[in-house]
Design a protein around this motif. Structure first.
Motif, PDB file in Angstrom:
ATOM      1  N   ALA A  47       0.812  -1.223   0.000  1.00 26.26           N
ATOM      2  CA  ALA A  47       0.000   0.000   0.000  1.00 26.26           C
ATOM      3  C   ALA A  47       0.843   1.269   0.000  1.00 26.26           C
ATOM      4  CB  ALA A  47      -0.996   0.050   1.148  1.00 26.26           C
ATOM      5  N   ASN A  48       1.893   1.295   0.825  1.00 28.75           N
ATOM      6  CA  ASN A  48       2.740   2.504   0.887  1.00 28.75           C
ATOM      7  C   ASN A  48       4.013   2.168   1.657  1.00 28.75           C
ATOM      8  OD1 ASN A  48       2.144   5.469   0.120  1.00 28.75           O
ATOM      9  ND2 ASN A  48       3.265   5.667   2.065  1.00 28.75           N
ATOM     10  N   PRO A  49       5.107   2.861   1.371  1.00 32.20           N
ATOM     11  CA  PRO A  49       6.299   2.634   2.187  1.00 32.20           C
ATOM     12  C   PRO A  49       6.208   3.374   3.506  1.00 32.20           C
ATOM     13  CG  PRO A  49       6.754   4.305   0.543  1.00 32.20           C
ATOM     14  CD  PRO A  49       5.346   3.827   0.296  1.00 32.20           C
ATOM     15  N   THR A  50       6.933   2.883   4.473  1.00 30.91           N
ATOM     16  CA  THR A  50       7.164   3.673   5.683  1.00 30.91           C
ATOM     17  C   THR A  50       8.495   4.402   5.483  1.00 30.91           C
ATOM     18  OG1 THR A  50       8.421   1.916   6.749  1.00 30.91           O
ATOM     19  CG2 THR A  50       6.025   1.919   7.091  1.00 30.91           C
ATOM     20  N   ALA A  51       8.752   5.364   6.343  1.00 32.39           N
ATOM     21  CA  ALA A  51      10.019   6.103   6.224  1.00 32.39           C
ATOM     22  C   ALA A  51      11.205   5.155   6.419  1.00 32.39           C
ATOM     23  CB  ALA A  51      10.060   7.229   7.258  1.00 32.39           C
TER      24      ALA A  51
END
Lengths: 460, 417
Positions: A47-51
């Motif tokens: 869904a999305n990367p984390t930092a």
């Protein structure tokens, strides 16, 4: 099977004749991943990367990143040890909504996100729905099997699901008599695993159903009646033998049509549902699945390919509500709450109930004007202070990033490029953020909101 | 009456005044003046109202002079003084005065004895049959209006974009979205109340509407950009209609069901291209129309609440002619037994009357009250297969071929003029 089903299907997964393809497309992406590549990869698999993922994976090869994403680290076992008792408690009390919440938590917080999201893929692939199964314990059991085998042996996965009591309940076939084979079992296998969309496949469905005769679900347990077993020969997928249910997963898994359909589903999952190539283009990964029966190998081939990192693929996938919501929560380390998960259902995507056996509708159908308004309102709730929605998303971001918040948000939510259509407003908010010495949460909330509702965040 | 579609009018460029004189409906005024409204979206709308529990048809459309009725219901039968006559010996409870008045004005009609062959007495299964119109499919996955919505988003006129210009269907209630509106390709948004589709005030409208589309990174983002712009216009339009509603031309009762219909009317008036609405009264599970005991007062109150709300809804939509392109129908999983039980209630029966509301209805009563000597499952036998009604709504109102949606051909009912 009513006659209209085929007609309503004929637009699904269309072939796009002009799809650009070359012989190099399935070659391994030749260079280490930069932050933009990592962001693209993580948007598709989790869904999305984390930092942390952006920092940790940049500079590594696609293969190396894949090994980490697919592996089971010690952190994963710790995570499992924390979460599993909560799921078990939900199962014991038949609390489906609580179970949904823990499931969502996995998608957002798991140290092994690829495994968790592939579990969603298989949930959709088999069309398994928590309401259709109707027994939370059985549903949980089959989901655990899917999670364990999400990147494992394809034939083993087919066995684990097709022979599971939950599968029979899912297609409302708890009783399978020799004298009255339950065609729904056969039809469901043909639709979900082989992609049958013909108007009439009842003959084939009946033969498959005969193999499942003698299988009954009673009080949540599978009972096999030898007397009710049909031991005669069955003609299934061009082969003829006295097949029994235990033979079917292997038979299905080895069929070329299953392999081709499954790879198309994988392509759609990772590549997006608005453009579909022809079978020729998908031959290499299909061949990989056929030869190795390894889901991990096939997925790795797709995710590490030149094609996957080409501009043809980047930013072309529309996010469904689940991916959209998980993206915000992953990016900003938000809390998963029951109310958030309930909002997903209101937007038309119950995360544990693919709408039909064919899965959820295409992503574009979740982007009608009313659905988008609901998305925008969900973002407002997530970034606001309402504890029902986790509270403190903006506060947490300010505490984490402080003065660097504008750059950090840009990095983790937009691939380091502020879209032109919101740049003026973004600059204004950046100036306000820099000028605000005390409570910055409100400005931060506006910044997160602006990015989350912009077109760039509806795509992956 | 065949409704003129907005598209037809726009495309033909007819002089509106010549067609309609000085009295131009609001939706046409807006359509002719406002390029925001997609010309590919037609005008007709269906509103499904689910009455969960199994509504007692005999105490809804009452054969008050029928001896069998009176004999079988010693405590529940309504007398002449309790009803408003509709036909010879048949009337509706006085508590349904609102609906009666609307019937007098041609906006509401009743269809007698609607059901299906071999009726099922199980709440879930029978409701599923009404919702899906697939009595022979033991494993239905989609509802009949969900399949109609699939047709809307997949038809050639919907355009090539993967993002629909409008949501084809909306469900208005807090309960789980019923199968009726679940499609394979389409998505039914659940919007229980106005706040569901009102943009959160604390953040306001992001300044992307005037944005530079040139800056979109790819085709998908560009499509989404258009969709977001459309959603902002939708939110604005809903807000405008909410302001208009405050003028209070029509007063709705303060019941939850009435609020749902008021919200439905607002969304219809906002002209958002939503063709299918579904709402409910009675909740989920067995539902509050499941009157096994002490039925008299409970059922009377339910009918009164239903009647008052529907009458307000009809009056609301009729005031600027929107009603002409709307068809409302009610459904409940079954009627109830002719004979009352030992708990002053009734049990699961079979067929029952349904209500229609909208424009162009030929008459206000269709069919004859069922013969109480011919029973099925202890209730009245059906005279009209509900799928004939669905086929009529699909073909005559939504303009959708009924065969692919219903899986078989059904003779339309002559309910529209």
């Amino acid at each position: 099977m009513t006659s209209h089903l085929g007609e309503l299907h004929d637009r699904e997964m269309p072939n796009v004749g002009t799809f650009p393809a070359s012989s190099d497309d399935w070659q391994v992406y030749p260079q280490p991943l930069d932050r933009r590549d990592v962001a693209h990869l993580l948007r598709r698999v989790a869904a999305n990367p984390t930092a942390e993922e952006l920092d940790g994976f940049a500079g590594q090869t696609p293969d190396a990143v894949f090994q980490v994403l697919a592996g089971e680290s010690s952190r994963y076992h710790e995570f499992e040890a924390d979460l599993r008792p909560l799921e078990e408690a939900a199962v014991r009390s038949s609390a489906a909504d609580a179970y949904r919440t823990w499931f969502m938590r996995r998608l957002v917080l798991s140290p092994c996100p690829l495994r968790e999201w592939m579990t969603v893929f298989w949930l959709e692939y088999f069309g398994l729905g928590i309401d259709r199964v109707g027994d939370l314990a059985l549903f949980d059991d089959v989901v655990r099997s899917m999670r364990r085998l999400a990147l494992g042996d394809f034939h083993e996965l087919l066995s684990a699901v097709l022979l599971h009591p939950a599968f029979l309940l899912n297609v409302r076939a708890p009783a399978n008599y020799r004298s009255d084979p339950n065609e729904r079992v056969g039809a469901a296998i043909l639709r979900t695993c082989l992609g049958y969309r013909e108007q009439d496949f009842s003959v084939q469905a009946r033969e498959l159903a005969r193999a499942f005769s003698g299988r009954f679900i009673n009080r949540g347990r599978l009972r096999v009646s030898t007397f009710e077993r049909d031991t005669g020969e069955k003609a299934i997928l061009g082969r003829c033998k006295a097949y029994e249910a235990e033979d079917i997963p292997r038979l299905i898994g080895e069929d070329a049509r299953t392999v081709s359909w499954t790879v198309r589903r994988l392509y759609r999952w990772f590549g997006g549902d608005t453009r579909m190539p022809g079978d020729d283009f998908l031959k290499p990964p299909a061949e990989r699945l056929r030869q190795t029966a390894s889901v991990a190998e096939t997925v790795r081939m797709i995710l590490a390919s030149r094609w996957f990192f080409s501009d043809t693929v980047r930013r072309q996938k529309l996010r469904r509500p689940l991916e959209f919501t998980a993206a915000i929560l992953r990016a900003l380390k938000g809390r998963v709450t029951l109310r958030t998960v309930t909002e997903l259902t209101a937007m038309g995507q119950d995360i544990l109930q693919p709408t039909t056996l064919d899965g959820w509708p295409d992503a574009g159908n979740y982007l009608s004007p009313p659905a988008l308004i609901q998305r925008m309102n969900l973002v407002a709730k997530l970034v606001g202070a309402d504890e029902n929605f986790g509270g403190g998303l903006a506060r947490g971001a300010v505490e984490t990033w402080g003065d660097h918040l504008p750059n950090a948000l840009t990095d983790v939510m937009t691939d380091q490029v502020i879209p032109a259509d919101i740049s003026a407003r973004w600059e204004e908010l950046c100036d306000r953020y820099a000028a605000s010495s005390g409570r910055r949460e409100q400005v931060a909330a506006s910044m997160i909101y602006l990015l989350a509702v912009s077109p760039v965040f509806q795509t992956a | 009456m065949q409704t003129l579609s907005r598209r037809t009018l726009l495309q033909s460029g007819l002089a509106t005044a010549a067609v309609l004189g000085g009295d131009i409906p609001a939706f046409l005024r807006r359509a002719l003046a406002d390029e925001r409204l997609s010309p590919s979206i037609d005008d007709t709308i269906v509103v499904a109202i689910q009455l969960a529990g199994g509504n007692d048809g005999l105490n809804t459309v009452v054969p008050y002079e029928n001896d069998i009725y009176q004999r079988n219901r010693p405590t529940l039968a309504l007398k002449k003084k309790d009803v408003i006559p509709l036909q010879q010996g048949v009337g509706i409870p006085t508590r349904m005065r609102g609906i009666f008045d609307a019937m007098e004005q041609g906006g509401v009609a009743v269809v007698h004895a609607v059901g299906y062959p071999n009726p099922n007495g199980d709440h879930n299964r029978s409701m599923e049959i009404w919702q899906t119109a697939e009595p022979d499919n033991p494993h239905p996955e989609t509802g009949w209006l969900g399949r109609a919505a699939d047709h809307l988003v997949q038809s050639p006129t919907a355009g090539a974009s993967p993002i629909p210009a409008a949501s084809p269907s909306v469900f208005i209630s807090e309960i789980a979205t019923p199968l009726t509106v679940m499609g394979r390709a389409s998505v039914c948004v659940k919007a229980a109340h106005p706040a569901s589709l009102t943009l959160d005030a604390s953040f306001g409208r992001p300044s992307i509407r005037e944005g530079n589309r040139e800056g979109a990174a790819g085709a998908s983002e560009s499509l989404v950009s258009d969709a977001i712009a459309a959603s902002l216009r939708t939110a604005e339009r809903i807000a405008e209609v909410a302001q208009e509603a405050k003028s209070g031309k029509i007063s709705y009762p303060s019941t939850l069901f009435a609020r749902r219909l008021e919200w439905t009317a607002r969304l219809i008036r906002a002209e958002l291209g939503i063709r299918i609405f579904c709402t409910e009264m009675g909740g989920s599970g067995p539902g509050s129309f499941d009157t096994h005991s002490l039925q008299a007062n409970n059922h009377g109150e339910l009918l009164g609440e239903f009647s008052d709300a529907l009458a307000a809804f009809v009056a609301d939509l009729a005031r600027d002619r929107i009603l002409e392109r709307v068809i409302v129908y009610t459904y409940s999983e079954f009627g109830r037994t002719v004979r009352e039980n030992g708990r002053r209630g009734t049990d699961h029966g079979s067929a029952g009357p349904i209500f229609l509301a909208g424009g162009g209805l030929r008459q206000n009563v269709f069919g004859e009250h069922p013969d109480l000597t011919e029973m099925e499952n202890g209730g009245v036998k059906h005279d009209v297969d509900f799928r004939r009604l669905y086929a009529t709504i699909l073909e005559r109102r939504l303009g959708i071929p009924s065969l692919p949606v219903l899986g078989a051909s059904f003779e339309p009912l002559p309910i529209f003029a």
